[in-house]
Design an enzyme around this catalytic site. Structure first.
Site, PDB file in Angstrom:
ATOM      1  N   HIS A 213      64.795 -25.358  19.447  1.00 15.54           N
ATOM      2  CA  HIS A 213      65.044 -24.412  20.131  1.00 15.54           C
ATOM      3  C   HIS A 213      63.696 -24.547  21.069  1.00 15.54           C
ATOM      4  CE1 HIS A 213      66.117 -20.316  21.500  1.00 15.54           C
ATOM      5  NE2 HIS A 213      65.515 -19.483  20.749  1.00 15.54           N
TER       6      HIS A 213
ATOM      7  N   HIS B   2      72.599 -28.779  26.282  1.00 14.28           N
ATOM      8  CA  HIS B   2      72.475 -27.537  25.963  1.00 14.28           C
ATOM      9  C   HIS B   2      73.541 -26.688  25.428  1.00 14.28           C
ATOM     10  CE1 HIS B   2      71.467 -23.181  26.207  1.00 14.28           C
ATOM     11  NE2 HIS B   2      70.206 -23.439  26.511  1.00 14.28           N
TER      12      HIS B   2
ATOM     13  N   ASP C 248      63.526 -27.124  29.521  1.00 15.62           N
ATOM     14  CA  ASP C 248      62.362 -27.644  28.615  1.00 15.62           C
ATOM     15  C   ASP C 248      62.003 -29.202  29.299  1.00 15.62           C
ATOM     16  OD1 ASP C 248      62.239 -25.625  26.632  1.00 15.62           O
ATOM     17  OD2 ASP C 248      64.124 -26.690  25.846  1.00 15.62           O
TER      18      ASP C 248
END
Length: 494
Positions: A301, A340, A396
């Site tokens: 996460h 994702h 990210d």
């Protein structure tokens, strides 16, 4: 069971997006369908059951109870647990909106605190409201001394995220008047009480994170400084080293503010779901958001940006990318920063962050890993293996490079995710308080264990029964402690 749709559908235009539009109207426009029914035919009995399907293409799982069946959805891959008006994602098209505003427009013109106000209260503030909101948050920027001491009591090598969890959860201990365990479950019905806790958490978060940061530096936590923005104050508490005249670089502060804005909210993800799950029990809000931050801590996460940077460091050079990607295909490596659960297209936040990378590098100097990152991204996007799986860069992928260029250690990256995401957690907490469907969350299970057996006294249990735990090796500290308790002749034997 046979499933059939029953009822009419009708395409509907987007229409005028008037302020205050109801959630059901929004769901109808989004789905392009009227309410209808799903007809389920039980082939074992021949009976048909009609279940209502909402404009948002959902039906109540409880409607299946009369049929004697339940849904099984590990990971909640196709389960809507709440109705929400906070953010909207279309993963196939790469769309993210906060309260109807495209994330691209907000990143271009808004500040993090104004977006936090939007996420929490549904509207962007006007100038007076913005000033009042920022003043309220900054008035709550100093953490209680006991919270600072609680964080400082942790080992210097404690992960900053565990320290952040400690700080957030201990914060609630200083406000018993806002704790349902003391004041009763109705304490949060007051908007004033809600707003007080929201301001405390958002205001205190940077200082708690800074205290976690200084666990390793050993430096004293500076007090927040008047006249600095939210992001500037955060950097000031990290870097001022006691110099009251220190001011962070304005472009770096702006970059961090945009990154905060991009991380403010992201629908019903793992940590947000954890917040709402905890809040459903009626626990105090500090525990609810602390638990959410604990969920965010995980490498699958919020910890993924740290994992991306370590992955790029392992790859090392552009020449090593083909071999690395082959290792990913062979299940020997993981490709962090790609893919994702929701997005099956480019994460819109990743595109914005890529632009910020160059702005930061203009100040700090170019990180050589950016060449590895871009070459890896291009190689993966042009590889059928990843394209077929709809794996695109997510938020990210580039954020870790920005954080590293700004001098943050990798283990602190997730704190930079957690601090702004508190706005989203609090928005969902606030929304859950007035949701008429809110119940204590209690998922069911499909039991697969032993059906029935009877107790056997210990003396009658098999002596050769398989050992199911351990052995757990002793730590060096435990060996030392045991050694201190042994007589000298026993120590000589060892």
């Amino acid at each position: 069971l046979t499933f059939l749709f029953f009822g009419k559908t009708s395409e509907q235009g987007m229409g005028n997006k008037a302020e205050g539009v109801k959630m059901r109207q929004a769901a109808s426009r989004r789905a392009g369908a009227l309410a209808r029914h799903l007809v389920i035919k039980d082939e074992s009995t021949g009976k048909e059951h009609k279940i209502k399907v909402s404009e948002g293409n959902t039906f109540k799982a409880s409607d299946l109870k009369p049929l004697g069946i339940r849904t099984y959805d590990p990971g909640y891959t196709n389960t809507a647990a709440v109705k929400s008006s906070i953010s909207y994602i279309d993963g196939g098209k790469g769309i993210l909106r906060y309260r109807g505003y495209p994330i691209e427009e907000l990143a271009e013109g808004a500040s993090y605190l104004d977006v936090a106000h939007l996420v929490l209260y549904g509207e962007l503030p006007n100038q007076r409201q913005s000033d009042d909101w920022e003043r309220l948050v900054m008035q709550n920027a100093v953490i209680p001394k006991g919270v600072e001491q609680a964080v400082a009591s942790l080992p210097p090598n404690a992960h900053p995220m565990s320290a952040l969890v400690v700080g957030l959860t201990s914060l609630g201990s200083f406000y018993p008047e806002a704790n349902p365990a003391f004041q009763g479950s109705g304490v949060y019905k007051s908007n004033v009480v809600q707003d007080q806790q929201i301001a405390r958490i958002i205001g205190n978060a940077p200082a708690i994170a800074a205290a976690a940061y200084h666990l390793r530096t050993g430096k004293k936590l500076p007090q927040p400084k008047q006249g600095l923005s939210y992001a500037e104050n955060f950097l000031y508490m990290l870097d001022s080293n006691g110099d009251v005249n220190y001011r962070p670089h304005p472009k770096l502060s702006k970059a961090l503010d945009v990154l905060f804005l991009l991380h403010a909210e992201h629908e019903m993800n793992c940590s947000t779901a954890a917040c709402r799950h905890l809040a459903s029990s009626g626990v105090d809000v500090f525990t609810a958001v602390g638990g959410a931050v604990g969920a965010l801590y995980g490498p699958l996460h919020g910890g993924a940006n740290e994992a991306v940077l370590r992955m790029l460091e392992r790859i090392g050079s552009v020449q090593n990318i083909p071999g690395f990607l082959q290792s990913v295909k062979d299940k020997k490596e993981k490709l962090f920063g790609f893919g994702h659960r929701v997005y099956k297209n480019f994460d819109p936040r990743a595109k914005i962050i890529r632009k910020i990378v160059d702005e930061v590098f203009d100040i700090t100097g170019k990180d050589p890993l950016i060449e590895v990152a871009e070459a890896l991204m291009n190689a993966a996007l042009n590889d059928d293996y990843f394209a077929k799986r709809k794996l695109y860069p997510n938020v990210d992928f580039f954020s870790g490079l920005i954080y590293r260029a700004m001098g943050f250690p990798p283990e602190f990256f997730t704190c930079l995710f957690a601090v702004p995401r508190l706005a989203g957690y609090l928005a969902h907490w606030r929304e859950s308080l007035v949701d008429p469907d809110t119940k204590i969350l209690r998922p069911q299970q499909d039991y697969q264990g032993v059906w029935l057996r009877h107790y056997v006294p210990v003396e009658r249990r098999a002596a050769n029964q398989q050992q199911l735990f351990g052995p757990i090796p002793l730590t060096n500290e435990e060996k030392r402690q045991q050694g201190a308790a042994l007589p000298d002749d026993e120590l000589t034997k060892q």
